[in-house]
Design a protein around this motif. Structure first.
Motif, PDB file in Angstrom:
ATOM      1  N   LYS A  90       0.744  -1.367   0.061  1.00 25.66           N
ATOM      2  CA  LYS A  90       0.095   0.091  -0.101  1.00 25.66           C
ATOM      3  C   LYS A  90       0.709   1.214  -0.033  1.00 25.66           C
ATOM      4  CE  LYS A  90      -4.274  -2.186   2.048  1.00 25.66           C
ATOM      5  NZ  LYS A  90      -5.091  -1.919   3.137  1.00 25.66           N
ATOM      6  N   LEU A  91       2.351   1.164   0.171  1.00 23.59           N
ATOM      7  CA  LEU A  91       3.040   2.465   0.008  1.00 23.59           C
ATOM      8  C   LEU A  91       3.290   2.880  -1.456  1.00 23.59           C
ATOM      9  CD1 LEU A  91       5.781   1.325   2.548  1.00 23.59           C
ATOM     10  CD2 LEU A  91       3.993   2.819   2.958  1.00 23.59           C
ATOM     11  N   CYS A  92       2.794   4.082  -1.634  1.00 18.83           N
ATOM     12  CA  CYS A  92       3.254   4.484  -3.044  1.00 18.83           C
ATOM     13  C   CYS A  92       2.103   3.763  -4.112  1.00 18.83           C
ATOM     14  CB  CYS A  92       4.752   4.565  -3.376  1.00 18.83           C
ATOM     15  SG  CYS A  92       5.880   5.442  -2.287  1.00 18.83           S
ATOM     16  N   ASN A  93       1.208   3.616  -3.803  1.00 15.25           N
ATOM     17  CA  ASN A  93       0.199   2.908  -4.760  1.00 15.25           C
ATOM     18  C   ASN A  93      -0.588   3.884  -5.219  1.00 15.25           C
ATOM     19  OD1 ASN A  93      -1.393   3.213  -2.483  1.00 15.25           O
ATOM     20  ND2 ASN A  93      -2.123   1.235  -2.555  1.00 15.25           N
ATOM     21  N   GLY A  94      -0.633   5.422  -4.999  1.00 15.42           N
ATOM     22  CA  GLY A  94      -1.556   6.393  -5.156  1.00 15.42           C
ATOM     23  C   GLY A  94      -2.663   6.466  -4.461  1.00 15.42           C
ATOM     24  N   ALA A  95      -3.053   5.490  -3.340  1.00 17.63           N
ATOM     25  CA  ALA A  95      -4.156   5.887  -2.369  1.00 17.63           C
ATOM     26  C   ALA A  95      -3.649   6.243  -1.089  1.00 17.63           C
ATOM     27  CB  ALA A  95      -4.956   4.371  -2.297  1.00 17.63           C
ATOM     28  N   ARG A  96      -4.250   7.037  -0.389  1.00 19.18           N
ATOM     29  CA  ARG A  96      -3.761   7.547   0.805  1.00 19.18           C
ATOM     30  C   ARG A  96      -4.288   6.409   1.894  1.00 19.18           C
ATOM     31  NH1 ARG A  96      -3.980  13.892   2.658  1.00 19.18           N
ATOM     32  NH2 ARG A  96      -3.722  13.518   5.010  1.00 19.18           N
ATOM     33  N   ASP A  97      -3.472   5.438   2.522  1.00 18.79           N
ATOM     34  CA  ASP A  97      -3.863   4.656   3.233  1.00 18.79           C
ATOM     35  C   ASP A  97      -3.694   5.198   4.848  1.00 18.79           C
ATOM     36  OD1 ASP A  97      -4.727   2.246   1.834  1.00 18.79           O
ATOM     37  OD2 ASP A  97      -2.634   2.773   0.853  1.00 18.79           O
ATOM     38  N   CYS A  98      -2.607   5.935   5.058  1.00 20.38           N
ATOM     39  CA  CYS A  98      -2.516   6.509   6.329  1.00 20.38           C
ATOM     40  C   CYS A  98      -3.185   7.815   6.616  1.00 20.38           C
ATOM     41  CB  CYS A  98      -0.968   6.844   6.410  1.00 20.38           C
ATOM     42  SG  CYS A  98       0.150   5.213   6.771  1.00 20.38           S
ATOM     43  N   ASP A  99      -3.616   8.243   7.478  1.00 17.72           N
ATOM     44  CA  ASP A  99      -4.559   9.510   7.863  1.00 17.72           C
ATOM     45  C   ASP A  99      -3.737  10.646   7.302  1.00 17.72           C
ATOM     46  OD1 ASP A  99      -6.444   7.936   8.500  1.00 17.72           O
ATOM     47  OD2 ASP A  99      -6.364   8.307  10.957  1.00 17.72           O
ATOM     48  N   ASP A 100      -2.431  10.623   7.412  1.00 16.10           N
ATOM     49  CA  ASP A 100      -1.509  12.063   7.375  1.00 16.10           C
ATOM     50  C   ASP A 100      -0.768  11.954   6.064  1.00 16.10           C
ATOM     51  OD1 ASP A 100       0.384   9.914   7.896  1.00 16.10           O
ATOM     52  OD2 ASP A 100       1.481  11.173   9.258  1.00 16.10           O
ATOM     53  N   GLY A 101      -1.207  10.999   5.231  1.00 15.46           N
ATOM     54  CA  GLY A 101      -0.650  10.616   3.902  1.00 15.46           C
ATOM     55  C   GLY A 101       0.985  10.142   3.716  1.00 15.46           C
ATOM     56  N   ASP A 103       2.301   7.332   3.699  1.00 14.78           N
ATOM     57  CA  ASP A 103       2.380   6.195   2.652  1.00 14.78           C
ATOM     58  C   ASP A 103       2.530   6.862   1.460  1.00 14.78           C
ATOM     59  OD1 ASP A 103      -0.398   6.953   3.118  1.00 14.78           O
ATOM     60  OD2 ASP A 103      -0.727   5.182   1.642  1.00 14.78           O
ATOM     61  N   GLU A 104       2.330   8.129   1.039  1.00 22.34           N
ATOM     62  CA  GLU A 104       2.328   8.609  -0.434  1.00 22.34           C
ATOM     63  C   GLU A 104       3.019   9.929  -0.236  1.00 22.34           C
ATOM     64  OE1 GLU A 104       0.960   7.191  -2.959  1.00 22.34           O
ATOM     65  OE2 GLU A 104       0.072   5.637  -1.442  1.00 22.34           O
ATOM     66  N   GLY A 105       3.476  10.540  -1.345  1.00 24.46           N
ATOM     67  CA  GLY A 105       4.307  11.703  -1.463  1.00 24.46           C
ATOM     68  C   GLY A 105       5.206  11.717  -2.592  1.00 24.46           C
ATOM     69  N   VAL A 106       6.033  13.198  -2.657  1.00 22.61           N
ATOM     70  CA  VAL A 106       6.668  13.229  -3.958  1.00 22.61           C
ATOM     71  C   VAL A 106       7.883  12.084  -3.720  1.00 22.61           C
ATOM     72  CG1 VAL A 106       6.203  15.652  -4.013  1.00 22.61           C
ATOM     73  CG2 VAL A 106       8.214  14.705  -2.631  1.00 22.61           C
ATOM     74  N   HIS A 107       8.294  11.392  -2.590  1.00 22.46           N
ATOM     75  CA  HIS A 107       9.451  10.524  -2.576  1.00 22.46           C
ATOM     76  C   HIS A 107       9.012   9.327  -3.283  1.00 22.46           C
ATOM     77  CE1 HIS A 107       6.623   8.807   0.499  1.00 22.46           C
ATOM     78  NE2 HIS A 107       7.148   8.000   0.211  1.00 22.46           N
ATOM     79  N   CYS A 108       7.740   8.873  -3.539  1.00 29.12           N
ATOM     80  CA  CYS A 108       7.490   7.912  -4.389  1.00 29.12           C
ATOM     81  C   CYS A 108       7.947   7.977  -5.894  1.00 29.12           C
ATOM     82  CB  CYS A 108       5.928   7.624  -4.356  1.00 29.12           C
ATOM     83  SG  CYS A 108       5.273   7.327  -2.816  1.00 29.12           S
ATOM     84  N   ARG A 109       7.965   9.171  -6.510  1.00 25.16           N
ATOM     85  CA  ARG A 109       8.597   9.421  -7.747  1.00 25.16           C
ATOM     86  C   ARG A 109      10.137   9.635  -7.849  1.00 25.16           C
ATOM     87  NH1 ARG A 109       5.634  13.451  -8.478  1.00 25.16           N
ATOM     88  NH2 ARG A 109       7.603  14.990  -8.061  1.00 25.16           N
ATOM     89  N   GLU A 110      10.604  10.126  -6.673  1.00 22.59           N
ATOM     90  CA  GLU A 110      11.948  10.531  -6.768  1.00 22.59           C
ATOM     91  C   GLU A 110      12.905   9.386  -6.352  1.00 22.59           C
ATOM     92  OE1 GLU A 110      12.076  13.412  -3.520  1.00 22.59           O
ATOM     93  OE2 GLU A 110      11.762  15.173  -4.903  1.00 22.59           O
ATOM     94  N   LEU A 111      12.028   8.489  -5.601  1.00 21.58           N
ATOM     95  CA  LEU A 111      12.986   7.210  -5.220  1.00 21.58           C
ATOM     96  C   LEU A 111      12.865   5.849  -6.307  1.00 21.58           C
ATOM     97  CD1 LEU A 111      12.539   7.134  -1.352  1.00 21.58           C
ATOM     98  CD2 LEU A 111      14.451   7.908  -2.887  1.00 21.58           C
ATOM     99  N   LEU A 112      12.021   6.055  -7.212  1.00 20.79           N
ATOM    100  CA  LEU A 112      11.571   5.093  -8.259  1.00 20.79           C
ATOM    101  C   LEU A 112      12.934   4.376  -8.744  1.00 20.79           C
ATOM    102  CD1 LEU A 112       9.245   3.477  -9.304  1.00 20.79           C
ATOM    103  CD2 LEU A 112       9.251   4.988 -11.158  1.00 20.79           C
ATOM    104  N   SER A 113      13.838   5.127  -9.377  1.00 25.12           N
ATOM    105  CA  SER A 113      15.010   4.884  -9.799  1.00 25.12           C
ATOM    106  C   SER A 113      15.938   4.182  -9.094  1.00 25.12           C
ATOM    107  CB  SER A 113      15.928   6.001 -10.637  1.00 25.12           C
ATOM    108  OG  SER A 113      16.396   6.844  -9.434  1.00 25.12           O
TER     109      SER A 113
END
Length: 420
Positions: A90-101, A103-113
């Motif tokens: 559920k981390l970086c899957n585009g859905a906000r699963d933690c109330d404060d978000g 599990d999502e954020g700009v790091h999902c794109r920056e750490l992909l490589s």
């Protein structure tokens, strides 16, 4: 037919276990008792933002203010500042699963490589603190940090109620003879055939001995004690006898009685002893030999007596195979064990411990439990003092405590919980 009886000294009172509510259910270790007293939920569901109790008592400010230890399962991560655990998927899957978000954020794109560079065998986790590999459920990351290997669930405390068998990618629970595996495929419950007497709880207090059902209902007095004093009580399973020591400022007396009817005591008699029982604070009966063990608070000794008829001959010196477990908070608080003749005394726990006040054994899994009345916790270790875990900690731990001087508490037998 033998009636299962659990014997206690004084009463270990749990705030979620009332004696008077007729619809009350008994929760297992690791479960929360909803305030309606009719529902139990896993402690991992507490304060996760979703009401699971019918009365939503698992999400109240009072409940969430208590110290609740959350251990996330394998391949899960805890949302920051909450009691909620979410799967790595559920981390970086585009859905906000933690109330404060979280599990999502700009790091999902920056750490992909960075994840691609790891070349994980199964999957890669991207958190705000960095990246790492993870494996499918039932597997764990190998020493190289990228490959996967079988995860031994049986090495984790609490995986099974009794016997655990590890399998490739999973595990299987089973029960010892006399127990039945429950629908959750983890818990074991004692078999009870039609016509068997119900299991009961035997309670000894300063002024009476009572009996009750395991959920605290049906409280029934068995015997009143004419003289207030310190009561130590135990049950002889092979003979269905209850024995108790009532010690006062001037004397100490040991008595035994039969309990086959569960409505009262029959054939009650006094057992004479060579040694004074005036200062005895604790007693336990070895169910194999029938020997009586006593704790004397004045001499700071544990002594053993052999019963012959209606007389106890004390201070035996024969070597016994069983082990005796006990606690001591006189000079340095500790939990210890020794042979039944007092030899081979071994210290099991001597750190993060102040006033150990109860001892109980899991004879199937060879685990030792104790409660600390000062630090408010219940912990467990194996028979060698290793693999320590905290079962519960905080205001949910309640121990009735009144002791003068040095404190010894000891255990052996089918199940004897000695507490203050």
């Amino acid at each position: 037919m033998f009636t299962p009886i659990i014997s206690c000294y004084i009463f270990f009172f749990h705030p979620f276990l009332p004696l008077s509510h007729p619809e009350s259910v008994l929760c297992d270790v690791g479960e929360f008792h909803c305030h309606t007293k009719e529902t139990c939920i896993p402690e991992s569901w507490l304060c996760d933002g979703e009401p699971d109790c019918p009365d939503a008592s698992d999400e109240t400010d009072q409940t969430c203010a208590q110290e609740v230890v959350i251990r996330c399962p394998l391949n899960h991560i805890q949302c920051i500042g909450t009691k909620k655990c979410i799967h790595f998927n559920k981390l970086c899957n585009g859905a906000r699963d933690c109330d404060d978000g979280y599990d999502e954020g700009v790091h999902c794109r920056e750490l992909l490589s960075a994840c691609h560079e790891l070349r994980c065998r199964y999957g890669c986790v991207m958190t705000r603190n960095g990246t790492f590999c993870f494996c499918a459920d039932g597997f764990e990351v190998g020493e190289d940090g990228t490959s996967c290997r079988d995860h031994d669930e049986c090495a984790m405390y609490g995986a099974c109620s009794q016997t655990c068998t590890n399998t490739y990618g999973s595990y299987r629970c089973s029960c010892t003879q006399g127990y039945i595996l429950q629908p959750d495929r983890i818990s074991c419950k004692a078999k009870q055939d039609p016509g068997d007497p119900r299991p009961v709880l035997l309670i000894g207090g300063p002024d009476r001995i009572v009996i009750t059902d395991l959920n605290g209902t049906g409280l029934q007095p068995l015997r009143s004690l004419s003289v207030n004093g310190t009561l130590a009580l135990d049950f002889q399973h092979n003979q269905e006898h209850v024995c108790w020591v009532l010690s006062t400022e001037s004397s100490g007396q040991l008595r035994c009685a039969e309990t086959r009817s569960l409505r009262g005591f029959t054939r009650e008699r006094e057992i004479r002893t060579q040694q004074s029982l005036q200062h005895v604070e604790q007693m336990a009966i070895d169910w194999l030999t029938g020997n009586f063990y006593f704790v004397d608070r004045v001499t700071d000794k544990i002594f053993v007596c052999d019963r012959s008829g209606n007389t106890l001959f004390c201070n035996l010196h024969n070597t016994l195979i069983q082990m005796l477990f006990f606690t001591d908070y006189g000079n340095v608080a500790k939990v210890e064990r020794c042979n039944m003749d007092g030899t081979n005394r071994t210290r099991l726990v001597d750190y993060n411990i102040e006033q150990p006040t109860a001892v109980a054994l899991d004879v199937v899994k060879k685990l030792l439990y104790w409660a600390d009345a000062y630090l408010d916790y219940i912990d467990v270790v194996d028979y060698n003092g290793r693999n320590r875990h905290t079962i519960i900690h905080g205001s949910q731990v309640s121990v009735t405590f009144h002791w003068e001087g040095r404190g010894y508490f000891f255990w052996f037998g089918l199940f004897v919980l000695l507490t203050l």
